[in-house]
Design a protein around this motif. Structure first.
Motif, PDB file in Angstrom:
ATOM      1  N   LEU A  43     -17.961  -8.254  -3.045  1.00 36.22           N
ATOM      2  CA  LEU A  43     -16.893  -9.247  -3.107  1.00 36.22           C
ATOM      3  C   LEU A  43     -15.795  -8.701  -2.493  1.00 36.22           C
ATOM      4  O   LEU A  43     -15.363  -7.460  -2.391  1.00 36.22           O
ATOM      5  CB  LEU A  43     -16.613  -9.295  -4.637  1.00 36.22           C
ATOM      6  N   GLU A  44     -15.353  -9.794  -1.782  1.00 43.67           N
ATOM      7  CA  GLU A  44     -14.006  -9.582  -0.788  1.00 43.67           C
ATOM      8  C   GLU A  44     -12.759  -9.164  -1.789  1.00 43.67           C
ATOM      9  O   GLU A  44     -12.489  -9.954  -2.641  1.00 43.67           O
ATOM     10  CB  GLU A  44     -13.832 -10.665   0.045  1.00 43.67           C
ATOM     11  N   PHE A  45     -11.812  -8.384  -1.143  1.00 42.01           N
ATOM     12  CA  PHE A  45     -10.563  -7.821  -1.701  1.00 42.01           C
ATOM     13  C   PHE A  45      -9.558  -7.847  -0.654  1.00 42.01           C
ATOM     14  O   PHE A  45      -9.859  -7.639   0.412  1.00 42.01           O
ATOM     15  CB  PHE A  45     -10.617  -6.753  -2.764  1.00 42.01           C
ATOM     16  N   HIS A  46      -8.150  -8.271  -1.291  1.00 40.49           N
ATOM     17  CA  HIS A  46      -7.250  -8.210  -0.094  1.00 40.49           C
ATOM     18  C   HIS A  46      -6.462  -6.806  -0.161  1.00 40.49           C
ATOM     19  O   HIS A  46      -5.554  -6.670   0.759  1.00 40.49           O
ATOM     20  CB  HIS A  46      -6.423  -9.383  -0.133  1.00 40.49           C
ATOM     21  N   ALA A  47      -6.381  -6.517  -1.385  1.00 41.79           N
ATOM     22  CA  ALA A  47      -5.448  -4.994  -1.339  1.00 41.79           C
ATOM     23  C   ALA A  47      -6.269  -4.327  -2.775  1.00 41.79           C
ATOM     24  O   ALA A  47      -7.050  -4.638  -3.261  1.00 41.79           O
ATOM     25  CB  ALA A  47      -4.042  -5.517  -1.841  1.00 41.79           C
ATOM     26  N   GLU A  48      -5.758  -2.862  -2.779  1.00 32.52           N
ATOM     27  CA  GLU A  48      -6.377  -1.957  -3.690  1.00 32.52           C
ATOM     28  C   GLU A  48      -5.254  -1.032  -4.403  1.00 32.52           C
ATOM     29  O   GLU A  48      -4.283  -0.827  -3.728  1.00 32.52           O
ATOM     30  CB  GLU A  48      -7.317  -1.119  -2.732  1.00 32.52           C
ATOM     31  N   LEU A  49      -5.554  -0.784  -5.571  1.00 28.78           N
ATOM     32  CA  LEU A  49      -4.825  -0.156  -6.390  1.00 28.78           C
ATOM     33  C   LEU A  49      -5.601   1.201  -6.874  1.00 28.78           C
ATOM     34  O   LEU A  49      -6.532   0.823  -7.584  1.00 28.78           O
ATOM     35  CB  LEU A  49      -4.048  -0.848  -7.377  1.00 28.78           C
ATOM     36  N   ASP A  50      -5.264   2.286  -6.614  1.00 31.95           N
ATOM     37  CA  ASP A  50      -5.915   3.348  -6.939  1.00 31.95           C
ATOM     38  C   ASP A  50      -5.230   4.141  -8.095  1.00 31.95           C
ATOM     39  O   ASP A  50      -4.301   4.621  -7.924  1.00 31.95           O
ATOM     40  CB  ASP A  50      -6.384   4.278  -5.696  1.00 31.95           C
ATOM     41  N   THR A  51      -5.707   4.052  -9.143  1.00 33.04           N
ATOM     42  CA  THR A  51      -5.051   4.657 -10.387  1.00 33.04           C
ATOM     43  C   THR A  51      -6.038   5.669 -10.910  1.00 33.04           C
ATOM     44  O   THR A  51      -5.816   6.196 -12.092  1.00 33.04           O
ATOM     45  CB  THR A  51      -4.867   3.555 -11.592  1.00 33.04           C
ATOM     46  N   ARG A  52      -7.045   6.249 -10.181  1.00 30.64           N
ATOM     47  CA  ARG A  52      -7.848   7.278 -10.682  1.00 30.64           C
ATOM     48  C   ARG A  52      -6.854   8.560 -11.089  1.00 30.64           C
ATOM     49  O   ARG A  52      -6.133   9.055 -10.246  1.00 30.64           O
ATOM     50  CB  ARG A  52      -9.025   7.729  -9.574  1.00 30.64           C
ATOM     51  N   GLY A  53      -7.624   9.164 -12.191  1.00 29.50           N
ATOM     52  CA  GLY A  53      -6.797  10.480 -12.656  1.00 29.50           C
ATOM     53  C   GLY A  53      -5.751   9.932 -13.502  1.00 29.50           C
ATOM     54  O   GLY A  53      -4.904  11.041 -14.043  1.00 29.50           O
ATOM     55  N   LEU A  54      -5.259   8.805 -13.635  1.00 26.69           N
ATOM     56  CA  LEU A  54      -4.066   8.536 -14.478  1.00 26.69           C
ATOM     57  C   LEU A  54      -4.400   7.795 -15.923  1.00 26.69           C
ATOM     58  O   LEU A  54      -5.637   7.426 -15.792  1.00 26.69           O
ATOM     59  CB  LEU A  54      -3.337   7.447 -13.566  1.00 26.69           C
ATOM     60  N   PHE A  55      -3.804   8.142 -16.867  1.00 30.69           N
ATOM     61  CA  PHE A  55      -4.066   7.647 -18.046  1.00 30.69           C
ATOM     62  C   PHE A  55      -3.054   6.472 -18.604  1.00 30.69           C
ATOM     63  O   PHE A  55      -1.962   6.641 -18.328  1.00 30.69           O
ATOM     64  CB  PHE A  55      -4.088   8.680 -19.196  1.00 30.69           C
TER      65      PHE A  55
END
Length: 80
Positions: A4-16
């Motif tokens: 699936l196509e996306f336009h932007a990304e948010l990486d919250t890995r490691g956050l709680f």
């Protein structure tokens, strides 16, 4: 999750909790209505919090999945 196509990304890995949803709340306004934001997370609480966020604010949860302890969400921004 397919391709699936996306336009932007948010990486919250490691956050709680509550950081991933707080960051999502800010980041979703950076994309245009109708565009898709891909969110990466490692906090299992996001499986509850992100769908509720979308439902409460009227955004579309296009897809969600989990692989190897990482969660991926595709959210289409709506004019909420």
């Amino acid at each position: 999750m397919g391709n699936l196509e996306f336009h932007a990304e948010l990486d919250t890995r490691g956050l709680f909790c509550p950081e991933p949803v707080m960051m999502l709340h800010t980041r979703i306004t950076d994309i245009a209505v109708g565009e898709v934001l891909r969110v990466l997370a490692t906090d299992p609480a996001t499986t509850r919090d992100i769908p509720r966020f979308c439902q409460f604010l009227g955004h579309d949860l296009v897809d969600q999945g989990e692989q190897g302890g990482e969660y991926v969400y595709l959210i289409r921004r709506r004019d909420a």
